[in-house]
Design a protein around this motif. Sequence first.
Motif, PDB file in Angstrom:
ATOM      1  N   ILE A  93       5.966 -11.875 -23.476  1.00  0.00           N
ATOM      2  CA  ILE A  93       6.120 -12.019 -22.031  1.00  0.00           C
ATOM      3  C   ILE A  93       7.181 -13.088 -21.811  1.00  0.00           C
ATOM      4  O   ILE A  93       7.130 -14.173 -22.402  1.00  0.00           O
ATOM      5  CB  ILE A  93       4.798 -12.396 -21.340  1.00  0.00           C
ATOM      6  N   LEU A  94       8.171 -12.751 -21.013  1.00  0.00           N
ATOM      7  CA  LEU A  94       9.287 -13.664 -20.784  1.00  0.00           C
ATOM      8  C   LEU A  94       9.659 -13.667 -19.309  1.00  0.00           C
ATOM      9  O   LEU A  94       9.174 -12.846 -18.527  1.00  0.00           O
ATOM     10  CB  LEU A  94      10.488 -13.236 -21.639  1.00  0.00           C
ATOM     11  N   LYS A  95      10.492 -14.608 -18.938  1.00  0.00           N
ATOM     12  CA  LYS A  95      11.102 -14.590 -17.606  1.00  0.00           C
ATOM     13  C   LYS A  95      12.601 -14.434 -17.770  1.00  0.00           C
ATOM     14  O   LYS A  95      13.231 -15.168 -18.545  1.00  0.00           O
ATOM     15  CB  LYS A  95      10.792 -15.875 -16.836  1.00  0.00           C
ATOM     16  N   ARG A  96      13.156 -13.469 -17.046  1.00  0.00           N
ATOM     17  CA  ARG A  96      14.609 -13.326 -16.975  1.00  0.00           C
ATOM     18  C   ARG A  96      15.015 -13.809 -15.591  1.00  0.00           C
ATOM     19  O   ARG A  96      14.694 -13.169 -14.595  1.00  0.00           O
ATOM     20  CB  ARG A  96      15.015 -11.873 -17.191  1.00  0.00           C
ATOM     21  N   ASP A  97      15.696 -14.939 -15.559  1.00  0.00           N
ATOM     22  CA  ASP A  97      15.874 -15.661 -14.305  1.00  0.00           C
ATOM     23  C   ASP A  97      14.464 -15.888 -13.733  1.00  0.00           C
ATOM     24  O   ASP A  97      13.663 -16.528 -14.372  1.00  0.00           O
ATOM     25  CB  ASP A  97      16.819 -14.923 -13.369  1.00  0.00           C
ATOM     26  N   GLU A  98      14.131 -15.340 -12.592  1.00  0.00           N
ATOM     27  CA  GLU A  98      12.787 -15.569 -12.034  1.00  0.00           C
ATOM     28  C   GLU A  98      11.867 -14.353 -12.190  1.00  0.00           C
ATOM     29  O   GLU A  98      10.743 -14.366 -11.697  1.00  0.00           O
ATOM     30  CB  GLU A  98      12.896 -15.948 -10.557  1.00  0.00           C
ATOM     31  N   THR A  99      12.329 -13.321 -12.895  1.00  0.00           N
ATOM     32  CA  THR A  99      11.542 -12.084 -13.007  1.00  0.00           C
ATOM     33  C   THR A  99      10.710 -12.078 -14.283  1.00  0.00           C
ATOM     34  O   THR A  99      11.266 -12.138 -15.389  1.00  0.00           O
ATOM     35  CB  THR A  99      12.474 -10.858 -13.012  1.00  0.00           C
ATOM     36  N   PRO A 100       9.360 -12.004 -14.178  1.00  0.00           N
ATOM     37  CA  PRO A 100       8.538 -11.911 -15.387  1.00  0.00           C
ATOM     38  C   PRO A 100       8.604 -10.497 -15.970  1.00  0.00           C
ATOM     39  O   PRO A 100       8.581  -9.508 -15.230  1.00  0.00           O
ATOM     40  CB  PRO A 100       7.126 -12.234 -14.888  1.00  0.00           C
ATOM     41  N   ILE A 101       8.695 -10.424 -17.288  1.00  0.00           N
ATOM     42  CA  ILE A 101       8.833  -9.137 -17.985  1.00  0.00           C
ATOM     43  C   ILE A 101       7.908  -9.098 -19.194  1.00  0.00           C
ATOM     44  O   ILE A 101       7.862 -10.044 -19.989  1.00  0.00           O
ATOM     45  CB  ILE A 101      10.291  -8.916 -18.452  1.00  0.00           C
ATOM     46  N   HIS A 102       7.183  -7.988 -19.317  1.00  0.00           N
ATOM     47  CA  HIS A 102       6.437  -7.690 -20.545  1.00  0.00           C
ATOM     48  C   HIS A 102       7.362  -6.846 -21.421  1.00  0.00           C
ATOM     49  O   HIS A 102       7.818  -5.788 -21.017  1.00  0.00           O
ATOM     50  CB  HIS A 102       5.149  -6.932 -20.202  1.00  0.00           C
ATOM     51  N   LEU A 103       7.636  -7.329 -22.638  1.00  0.00           N
ATOM     52  CA  LEU A 103       8.601  -6.670 -23.518  1.00  0.00           C
ATOM     53  C   LEU A 103       7.928  -6.201 -24.801  1.00  0.00           C
ATOM     54  O   LEU A 103       7.232  -6.969 -25.470  1.00  0.00           O
ATOM     55  CB  LEU A 103       9.722  -7.654 -23.872  1.00  0.00           C
ATOM     56  N   GLU A 104       8.140  -4.937 -25.139  1.00  0.00           N
ATOM     57  CA  GLU A 104       7.699  -4.408 -26.435  1.00  0.00           C
ATOM     58  C   GLU A 104       8.932  -4.189 -27.312  1.00  0.00           C
ATOM     59  O   GLU A 104       9.949  -3.648 -26.864  1.00  0.00           O
ATOM     60  CB  GLU A 104       6.922  -3.100 -26.260  1.00  0.00           C
ATOM     61  N   ILE A 105       8.837  -4.617 -28.574  1.00  0.00           N
ATOM     62  CA  ILE A 105       9.975  -4.652 -29.498  1.00  0.00           C
ATOM     63  C   ILE A 105       9.809  -3.579 -30.574  1.00  0.00           C
ATOM     64  O   ILE A 105       8.756  -3.506 -31.222  1.00  0.00           O
ATOM     65  CB  ILE A 105      10.073  -6.045 -30.154  1.00  0.00           C
ATOM     66  N   ILE A 106      10.844  -2.769 -30.762  1.00  0.00           N
ATOM     67  CA  ILE A 106      10.788  -1.703 -31.759  1.00  0.00           C
ATOM     68  C   ILE A 106      12.123  -1.627 -32.488  1.00  0.00           C
ATOM     69  O   ILE A 106      13.188  -1.681 -31.876  1.00  0.00           O
ATOM     70  CB  ILE A 106      10.503  -0.319 -31.109  1.00  0.00           C
ATOM     71  N   TYR A 107      12.048  -1.502 -33.812  1.00  0.00           N
ATOM     72  CA  TYR A 107      13.249  -1.275 -34.629  1.00  0.00           C
ATOM     73  C   TYR A 107      12.912  -0.187 -35.630  1.00  0.00           C
ATOM     74  O   TYR A 107      11.989  -0.336 -36.424  1.00  0.00           O
ATOM     75  CB  TYR A 107      13.667  -2.552 -35.354  1.00  0.00           C
ATOM     76  N   LYS A 108      13.656   0.923 -35.596  1.00  0.00           N
ATOM     77  CA  LYS A 108      13.296   2.086 -36.408  1.00  0.00           C
ATOM     78  C   LYS A 108      14.497   2.690 -37.130  1.00  0.00           C
ATOM     79  O   LYS A 108      15.650   2.510 -36.730  1.00  0.00           O
ATOM     80  CB  LYS A 108      12.669   3.173 -35.519  1.00  0.00           C
ATOM     81  N   PHE A 109      14.181   3.437 -38.174  1.00  0.00           N
ATOM     82  CA  PHE A 109      15.149   4.260 -38.897  1.00  0.00           C
ATOM     83  C   PHE A 109      14.688   5.706 -38.739  1.00  0.00           C
ATOM     84  O   PHE A 109      13.565   6.048 -39.135  1.00  0.00           O
ATOM     85  CB  PHE A 109      15.182   3.887 -40.382  1.00  0.00           C
ATOM     86  N   TYR A 110      15.534   6.535 -38.142  1.00  0.00           N
ATOM     87  CA  TYR A 110      15.155   7.930 -37.907  1.00  0.00           C
ATOM     88  C   TYR A 110      16.202   8.880 -38.479  1.00  0.00           C
ATOM     89  O   TYR A 110      17.408   8.611 -38.419  1.00  0.00           O
ATOM     90  CB  TYR A 110      15.007   8.211 -36.408  1.00  0.00           C
ATOM     91  N   LEU A 111      15.712  10.005 -38.997  1.00  0.00           N
ATOM     92  CA  LEU A 111      16.555  11.060 -39.541  1.00  0.00           C
ATOM     93  C   LEU A 111      16.438  12.295 -38.663  1.00  0.00           C
ATOM     94  O   LEU A 111      15.348  12.591 -38.152  1.00  0.00           O
ATOM     95  CB  LEU A 111      16.130  11.397 -40.978  1.00  0.00           C
ATOM     96  N   TYR A 112      17.528  13.005 -38.500  1.00  0.00           N
ATOM     97  CA  TYR A 112      17.566  14.180 -37.631  1.00  0.00           C
ATOM     98  C   TYR A 112      17.189  15.422 -38.430  1.00  0.00           C
ATOM     99  O   TYR A 112      17.894  15.807 -39.366  1.00  0.00           O
ATOM    100  CB  TYR A 112      18.967  14.337 -37.050  1.00  0.00           C
ATOM    101  N   ASP A 113      16.070  16.047 -38.062  1.00  0.00           N
ATOM    102  CA  ASP A 113      15.633  17.288 -38.702  1.00  0.00           C
ATOM    103  C   ASP A 113      15.775  18.413 -37.687  1.00  0.00           C
ATOM    104  O   ASP A 113      14.963  18.536 -36.766  1.00  0.00           O
ATOM    105  CB  ASP A 113      14.184  17.167 -39.170  1.00  0.00           C
ATOM    106  N   PRO A 114      16.803  19.266 -37.838  1.00  0.00           N
ATOM    107  CA  PRO A 114      17.034  20.324 -36.853  1.00  0.00           C
ATOM    108  C   PRO A 114      15.912  21.361 -36.810  1.00  0.00           C
ATOM    109  O   PRO A 114      15.791  22.092 -35.827  1.00  0.00           O
ATOM    110  CB  PRO A 114      18.352  20.961 -37.311  1.00  0.00           C
ATOM    111  N   ASN A 115      15.095  21.394 -37.865  1.00  0.00           N
ATOM    112  CA  ASN A 115      14.016  22.387 -37.936  1.00  0.00           C
ATOM    113  C   ASN A 115      12.712  21.898 -37.325  1.00  0.00           C
ATOM    114  O   ASN A 115      11.730  22.640 -37.260  1.00  0.00           O
ATOM    115  CB  ASN A 115      13.764  22.792 -39.400  1.00  0.00           C
ATOM    116  N   LEU A 116      12.696  20.642 -36.898  1.00  0.00           N
ATOM    117  CA  LEU A 116      11.469  20.070 -36.340  1.00  0.00           C
ATOM    118  C   LEU A 116      11.566  20.040 -34.819  1.00  0.00           C
ATOM    119  O   LEU A 116      12.483  19.452 -34.259  1.00  0.00           O
ATOM    120  CB  LEU A 116      11.266  18.649 -36.872  1.00  0.00           C
TER     121      LEU A 116
END
Length: 272
Positions: A93-116
Amino acid sequence: MDLKFKQIQLQYQGYLNTPLLWKTHEVFGLKQLELNKQDHLVFNEMIPDNLRLGKRVERFVTAELEKNKHIHVLLENIQIQNEKLTIGELDCILKRDETPIHLEIIYKFYLYDPNLGSTEIEHWIGPNRNDNLLKKLTKLKNKQLPLLHNIYTKPHLDTLNLKAESIWQRVYFKAQLFIPYHANTIDFRLLNKDCLKGFYIPFSEVEQFATCKFYIPNKIDWLIEVQTQIDWLPYNQFLEKITVLINKKTAPLCWVKFPKGAVQKFFVVWWD
């Protein structure tokens, strides 16, 4: 410069250089926290060698946010509990200037499967096929973000004099994307094409790279941009090492150096 410190800097720079998976518009009703790029950021902490990739990224996000003059981090890794039962966790939970924000953090590695699947979102899957982008977006939308409004979250918000309904919700979703070797044009209508970092290839087809050289980074170094001043492996040694991983149904991220000197990231996958 200490080698370990230098390695952490390379990881941090790799993290900073990874684009958001989408920008400006919403995907699945999820909005990204978009930050202006800051130049010459340095990560000044030491990190334990055994800190896994996801937790390492959380440290990097915090360091980046703390260098932003518009942002003030209020709480991080907030365990939401009903007595001894853990219901979930809010990343930040952070404030950007005066706006409170709930932030979820994600970092991923994804592969493209055209058959899925049949949609742009459904085609992106984890290297070992045990997670995918659709599943992650669904979890964010239906489980992780609604946790802000859970009755057991209220005491944490009370300490900040905040009410859930006044808090904006954002994700900070970065990703490295990989497409099949020699793939035709991939559809990028929702996602950010700048996230493309390389290709993937089935183990059964690696022989076509017999004249190349290789490097297999540790998982915490998957963040790093390809480095050239390293001990490259000849094909036969590379094949020996990845055969062990493939037999364990683990898809390694690797670096390849082509005969004319071009370098690239790629995954070798155990599935076809």
